[in-house]
Design an enzyme around this catalytic site. Structure first.
Site, PDB file in Angstrom:
ATOM      1  N   SER A  13       0.836  -1.200   0.000  1.00 42.03           N
ATOM      2  CA  SER A  13       0.000   0.000   0.000  1.00 42.03           C
ATOM      3  C   SER A  13       0.871   1.250   0.000  1.00 42.03           C
ATOM      4  CB  SER A  13      -0.917  -0.002   1.221  1.00 42.03           C
ATOM      5  OG  SER A  13      -0.150   0.005   2.408  1.00 42.03           O
ATOM      6  N   HIS A  55      14.304  -3.434  -0.550  1.00 46.02           N
ATOM      7  CA  HIS A  55      14.125  -2.301   0.358  1.00 46.02           C
ATOM      8  C   HIS A  55      15.442  -1.544   0.539  1.00 46.02           C
ATOM      9  CE1 HIS A  55      10.116  -1.927   2.184  1.00 46.02           C
ATOM     10  NE2 HIS A  55       9.962  -3.191   1.830  1.00 46.02           N
TER      11      HIS A  55
END
Lengths: 173, 173, 173
Positions: A13, A55
């Site tokens: 999200s 990441h």
């Protein structure tokens, strides 16, 4: 006292990107050369290792990274006074606690007690896991309940709570 | 006419606590000594019995409790004029209807017709169950669809709709 | 330039009805006799065929329907200048791409490049699939991740983003 910001949302999200932008907005300055990334993820398998690497690749040199799968409160205490901290994420920390046989309620209460007395800001990423159908197996239900309660506890002491939808921040508190 | 408030959210999103606070805020007074808790849960197994007991333990003496797994509209009619009612929850009521072979659409339409004519307020707790991946089995998909439609029907006649995120209320209507 | 509106939400959250109302609000006029419904669904089985039929039955004569399971960007280009388009939905389009062995990232980037240069409005329905517990199988996780990323990409270029809760629109952007 440092500000606590909780950023929640579903998978993919855009929670981490929102959290990173917030942390970098609070850093760096003359006194804060870096933002501090506290990673709770452990590379249990290849898929996880690849997510962690993706990441890390996105984060720039503006970050220093601390890996801490279990003693999150200790990591916050140890890094306080050195810049804003980004904790990514609360749900993986809970997973590590539960898989390791630790009492997540005790660890969670210690975290909630430590947050309001931090000098530097703490931005915490967490996951919404309770909005699908009820899982078939009781372990998944237990995890889902624990994740929801932990989110509530942290949200109660947070100065700001953001719900991420499609990469966009929706202010809840 | 009484106000209808719908409080939705994922599992352990703090829906019940928000709903209880709202109901108690509307009660008690000289005329309303109690808020009325209409419990739709049935203790099918030990896990469910333990959840029900935890909910009861949290509620104080300010509540009187009515258990009604199926005839929710009848329970609202029977308790009207005696204080604000908290229905916890719509999703378990739907489960009971479907497991019992009742037509949830007929029961749902009767509820939606009864809500606007209640004299005392009705606070209804429900669940978001449609924001995970599509379930494998068709019964779970059917339940998920019914739960979503029922939420829409009640939200359409509600005066207020709240989405609970990490224990915090987000106003939707 | 045409406005892009993204409407997301869980299953049966009322996304399509909100999207249809928005599209009809932008149509019809003297120049736009119809709104254009771009359906990405394919009737793989009886359940899906029944869902598609129910959607079609609800839409009135104000719509012209184009079925396009794969070349969504081509369909937008082909229909531009003929009225507002409603795409229902992005998640089924992604499903079709992935099941067909296409590269959804390339197709997604082409869509995101095409949206801002459309002359007529485009209203896009999509699904929140990431707010349940982590799925057991890796294909479901891959789909969930792709769906979340695609939503973020489209939301980033959208003029308006709406999160549907119980049939009600919550403005995110």
């Amino acid at each position: 006292m440092g500000k606590t910001i909780l950023i929640t949302g579903g998978a993919r999200s855009g929670k981490s990107a929102i959290a990173e932008a917030r942390a970098l907005g609070l850093a760096p300055s003359a006194s804060y050369p870096n933002a501090i990334y506290i990673a709770t993820a452990e590379a249990h398998d290849a898929e996880m290792a690849s997510r962690i690497a993706a990441h890390e690749a996105r984060r720039s040199q503006a970050w220093s990274t601390h890996a801490e799968p279990l003693d999150l409160t200790g990591a916050l205490v140890a890094t306080d006074g050195r810049g804003p901290r980004l904790v990514d994420c609360l749900t993986l920390w809970l997973t590590n606690l539960m898989l390791g046989g630790h009492d997540w309620r005790i660890a969670g209460r210690a975290l909630v007690a430590a947050l309001p007395v931090q000098v530097d800001p703490v931005i915490i990423v967490t996951n919404e896991v309770g909005a699908g159908v009820v899982p078939d197996n009781s372990l998944a239900r237990e995890f889902r309940d624990a994740a929801g309660l932990l989110n509530q506890w942290v949200a109660a002491v947070a100065d700001e709570v953001i719900f991420a939808v499609a990469g966009l921040p929706l202010k809840v508190k």
